[in-house]
Design a protein around this motif. Structure first.
Motif, PDB file in Angstrom:
ATOM      1  N   PRO A   1       0.831  -1.216   0.000  1.00  0.00           N
ATOM      2  CA  PRO A   1       0.000   0.000   0.000  1.00  0.00           C
ATOM      3  C   PRO A   1       0.857   1.254   0.000  1.00  0.00           C
ATOM      4  O   PRO A   1       1.972   1.270   0.525  1.00  0.00           O
ATOM      5  CB  PRO A   1      -0.806  -0.127   1.298  1.00  0.00           C
ATOM      6  N   ILE A   2       0.333   2.290  -0.608  1.00  0.00           N
ATOM      7  CA  ILE A   2       1.011   3.576  -0.613  1.00  0.00           C
ATOM      8  C   ILE A   2       0.405   4.440   0.491  1.00  0.00           C
ATOM      9  O   ILE A   2      -0.710   4.175   0.954  1.00  0.00           O
ATOM     10  CB  ILE A   2       0.898   4.254  -1.986  1.00  0.00           C
ATOM     11  N   PRO A   3       1.106   5.457   0.949  1.00  0.00           N
ATOM     12  CA  PRO A   3       0.561   6.303   2.022  1.00  0.00           C
ATOM     13  C   PRO A   3      -0.775   6.907   1.637  1.00  0.00           C
ATOM     14  O   PRO A   3      -0.939   7.414   0.521  1.00  0.00           O
ATOM     15  CB  PRO A   3       1.638   7.392   2.192  1.00  0.00           C
ATOM     16  N   PRO A   4      -1.772   6.842   2.524  1.00  0.00           N
ATOM     17  CA  PRO A   4      -3.093   7.400   2.213  1.00  0.00           C
ATOM     18  C   PRO A   4      -3.068   8.922   2.230  1.00  0.00           C
ATOM     19  O   PRO A   4      -2.133   9.532   2.765  1.00  0.00           O
ATOM     20  CB  PRO A   4      -3.969   6.852   3.345  1.00  0.00           C
ATOM     21  N   PRO A   5      -4.065   9.541   1.643  1.00  0.00           N
ATOM     22  CA  PRO A   5      -4.148  11.006   1.702  1.00  0.00           C
ATOM     23  C   PRO A   5      -4.299  11.475   3.152  1.00  0.00           C
ATOM     24  O   PRO A   5      -4.665  10.699   4.040  1.00  0.00           O
ATOM     25  CB  PRO A   5      -5.402  11.315   0.886  1.00  0.00           C
ATOM     26  N   SER A   6      -4.039  12.732   3.383  1.00  0.00           N
ATOM     27  CA  SER A   6      -4.231  13.285   4.725  1.00  0.00           C
ATOM     28  C   SER A   6      -5.717  13.236   5.074  1.00  0.00           C
ATOM     29  O   SER A   6      -6.572  13.268   4.183  1.00  0.00           O
ATOM     30  CB  SER A   6      -3.718  14.726   4.781  1.00  0.00           C
ATOM     31  N   PRO A   7      -6.065  13.158   6.368  1.00  0.00           N
ATOM     32  CA  PRO A   7      -7.474  13.018   6.776  1.00  0.00           C
ATOM     33  C   PRO A   7      -8.395  14.072   6.181  1.00  0.00           C
ATOM     34  O   PRO A   7      -9.530  13.765   5.820  1.00  0.00           O
ATOM     35  CB  PRO A   7      -7.394  13.137   8.307  1.00  0.00           C
ATOM     36  N   GLU A   8      -7.908  15.303   6.049  1.00  0.00           N
ATOM     37  CA  GLU A   8      -8.776  16.352   5.517  1.00  0.00           C
ATOM     38  C   GLU A   8      -9.021  16.194   4.014  1.00  0.00           C
ATOM     39  O   GLU A   8      -9.958  16.790   3.461  1.00  0.00           O
ATOM     40  CB  GLU A   8      -8.184  17.736   5.795  1.00  0.00           C
ATOM     41  N   ASP A   9      -8.191  15.380   3.342  1.00  0.00           N
ATOM     42  CA  ASP A   9      -8.358  15.166   1.903  1.00  0.00           C
ATOM     43  C   ASP A   9      -9.143  13.898   1.575  1.00  0.00           C
ATOM     44  O   ASP A   9      -9.403  13.616   0.403  1.00  0.00           O
ATOM     45  CB  ASP A   9      -6.985  15.092   1.219  1.00  0.00           C
ATOM     46  N   LEU A  10      -9.517  13.137   2.603  1.00  0.00           N
ATOM     47  CA  LEU A  10     -10.260  11.908   2.367  1.00  0.00           C
ATOM     48  C   LEU A  10     -11.728  12.240   2.087  1.00  0.00           C
ATOM     49  O   LEU A  10     -12.450  12.730   2.944  1.00  0.00           O
ATOM     50  CB  LEU A  10     -10.158  10.980   3.590  1.00  0.00           C
ATOM     51  N   GLN A  11     -12.153  11.967   0.875  1.00  0.00           N
ATOM     52  CA  GLN A  11     -13.527  12.259   0.487  1.00  0.00           C
ATOM     53  C   GLN A  11     -14.468  11.151   0.947  1.00  0.00           C
ATOM     54  O   GLN A  11     -14.057  10.008   1.177  1.00  0.00           O
ATOM     55  CB  GLN A  11     -13.613  12.389  -1.037  1.00  0.00           C
ATOM     56  N   GLY A  12     -15.741  11.490   1.068  1.00  0.00           N
ATOM     57  CA  GLY A  12     -16.739  10.500   1.413  1.00  0.00           C
ATOM     58  C   GLY A  12     -16.949   9.514   0.271  1.00  0.00           C
ATOM     59  O   GLY A  12     -16.754   9.837  -0.901  1.00  0.00           O
ATOM     60  N   VAL A  13     -17.366   8.286   0.632  1.00  0.00           N
ATOM     61  CA  VAL A  13     -17.545   7.221  -0.350  1.00  0.00           C
ATOM     62  C   VAL A  13     -18.907   6.567  -0.145  1.00  0.00           C
ATOM     63  O   VAL A  13     -19.297   6.246   0.983  1.00  0.00           O
ATOM     64  CB  VAL A  13     -16.437   6.153  -0.231  1.00  0.00           C
ATOM     65  N   SER A  14     -19.642   6.370  -1.228  1.00  0.00           N
ATOM     66  CA  SER A  14     -20.908   5.638  -1.201  1.00  0.00           C
ATOM     67  C   SER A  14     -20.660   4.215  -1.712  1.00  0.00           C
ATOM     68  O   SER A  14     -20.186   4.041  -2.833  1.00  0.00           O
ATOM     69  CB  SER A  14     -21.956   6.328  -2.080  1.00  0.00           C
TER      70      SER A  14
END
Length: 417
Positions: free
Chosen positions: A66-79
């Motif tokens: 896995p690669i580093p995830p985006p920062s928490p503020e950049d994590l968009q909502g997912v349906s």
């Protein structure tokens, strides 16, 4: 000797010479044709090996890294859309794995065709168990074409409150961090993130056989294709941008196809976005499995691939170990005088070792069954592959769940009532 007799002898010699020259010319044409065919076969043989090696290298590079995830503020909502039909022995555990997903903001959208579906009770039980999870139930279909899965998902797709959509089959078992892993690969130039199909550890030889297929043939094609930018999308578990798909009309226009997953990817790619694999394979965990049931799936998938890409009628069988080994053995003997039997046996042995290396890469460690079980399942799959391909050519009728469809060229379907 008379002049007439001399003339007859001359004519006879001339005819014999012409016959010999004609025979020699025919032999030359046959030789050049066979030589050219052998060169083409060996070229194809080398290309298949190149794709095989590429799959192993790309698998070691991409899977389980896995690669580093985006920062928490950049994590968009997912349906997350879950189309459901009926109850599988493992349905409760599969759906529960989505309720325990570790991700800041997501919603679960369950789609059922009618209230009598027993899967409704399973979903309600999980919603009561996890009341803090944002989950909704959509009952009833919106008819947009013969594809029942698309009809089942349309209401949820239209009601999704987030721009990022996951379509996940009911048989998929999710790790708590899988959604985060998928989101890590959703870069600005990426339109779709795919989980490569694989399967969970289950009991029985049928489970081993299925795992060997997905860990060898399917993985080889998917990894090598994705590494060079070829569409290898499957709808078992994928994350995509809804706003990009909407540019081509959204989900509804895909109701006329049975392989809606392929066209979701194609439509997104046409808008200039990439489709990529995430590091975690999709864990199929169906409680109903058998050799005959899996063969029916393989035949259906082959029919769909051929309807979409007709050139696979020739190239797909030739990419299989046994048939490629047979024709390459003849070519090697014809050109280089190498023993065809020795060449074939070495070809099969190296192919087997490469496939074993590939499946351990996909498994990310030792296999959950013995090497002997792998050998038996691998041999059975390779030997039966040609027979399954022949079965897929016998009819254009596809059985999918409780419905029958006629598959037309281009991937469109007609429901048979």
């Amino acid at each position: 000797m008379s002049t007439a007799h001399v003339r007859d002898v001359t004519v006879t010699i001339s005819l014999e010479r012409r016959t010999h020259e004609s025979h020699h010319d025919n032999m030359s044409v046959a030789h050049y044709f066979a030589f050219s065919l052998a060169i083409i076969i060996l070229g194809g043989w080398c290309f298949v090996w190149f794709m095989h090696i590429l799959a192993i290298i790309y698998g070691k590079y991409r899977l389980h890294h896995p690669i580093p995830p985006p920062s928490p503020e950049d994590l968009q909502g997912v349906s997350i859309i879950k189309p459901l039909v009926g109850v599988d022995p493992n349905l409760y555990f599969n759906l529960e794995s989505f309720f325990t997903t570790v991700y800041p903001s997501f919603e679960l959208l369950f789609c059922l065709q009618d209230e009598s579906d027993p899967a409704l009770m399973v979903v309600k039980a999980l919603m009561e168990k996890y009341p803090k999870v944002d989950a909704k139930i959509f009952i009833g279909v919106k008819y947009v074409g013969p594809n029942g899965k698309v009809n089942n998902m349309c209401k949820a797709y239209e009601a999704a409150k987030y721009d990022l959509i996951v379509i996940s089959d009911s048989s998929i078992l999710m790790n708590p961090d899988t959604l985060m892993d998928m989101m890590s690969f959703m870069k600005p130039d990426v339109g779709l993130v795919l989980q490569m199909p694989y399967s969970c550890n289950r009991k029985g030889f049928a489970a081993v056989y299925e795992k060997v297929y997905f860990g060898t043939f399917q993985s080889r094609n998917c990894l090598s294709a994705n590494s060079v930018g070829i569409n290898c999308s499957t709808g078992m578990s994928c994350l995509f941008r809804k706003d990009v798909l909407e540019k081509s009309g959204g989900l509804a226009p895909l109701g006329k196809y049975l392989a809606e997953d392929y066209f979701i990817s194609e439509n997104i790619r046409k808008e200039g976005y990439k489709t990529v694999l995430c590091s975690q394979p999709a864990q199929q965990n169906s409680g109903h499995y058998s050799m005959s049931h899996f063969h029916q799936r393989l035949i259906r998938w082959s029919q769909l691939r051929i309807s979409l890409l007709p050139h696979l009628i020739l190239f797909e069988p030739l990419s299989e170990c046994m048939l490629m080994g047979v024709v390459a053995s003849w070519a090697a003997e014809y050109i280089f005088g190498i023993s065809s039997m020795g060449f074939f046996l070495m070809h099969v042995l190296v192919w087997f070792l490469f496939d074993y290396t590939l499946i351990t890469c996909v498994e990310n460690g030792p296999l959950p069954f013995s090497k002997f079980e792998f050998l038996v399942a691998w041999m059975l799959r390779e030997v039966l592959s040609i027979w399954l391909t022949i079965q897929s050519h016998k009819t254009s009728i596809v059985q999918w769940r409780h419905k029958k469809y006629k598959v037309l060229w281009g991937g469109t379907i007609e429901e048979i009532v």
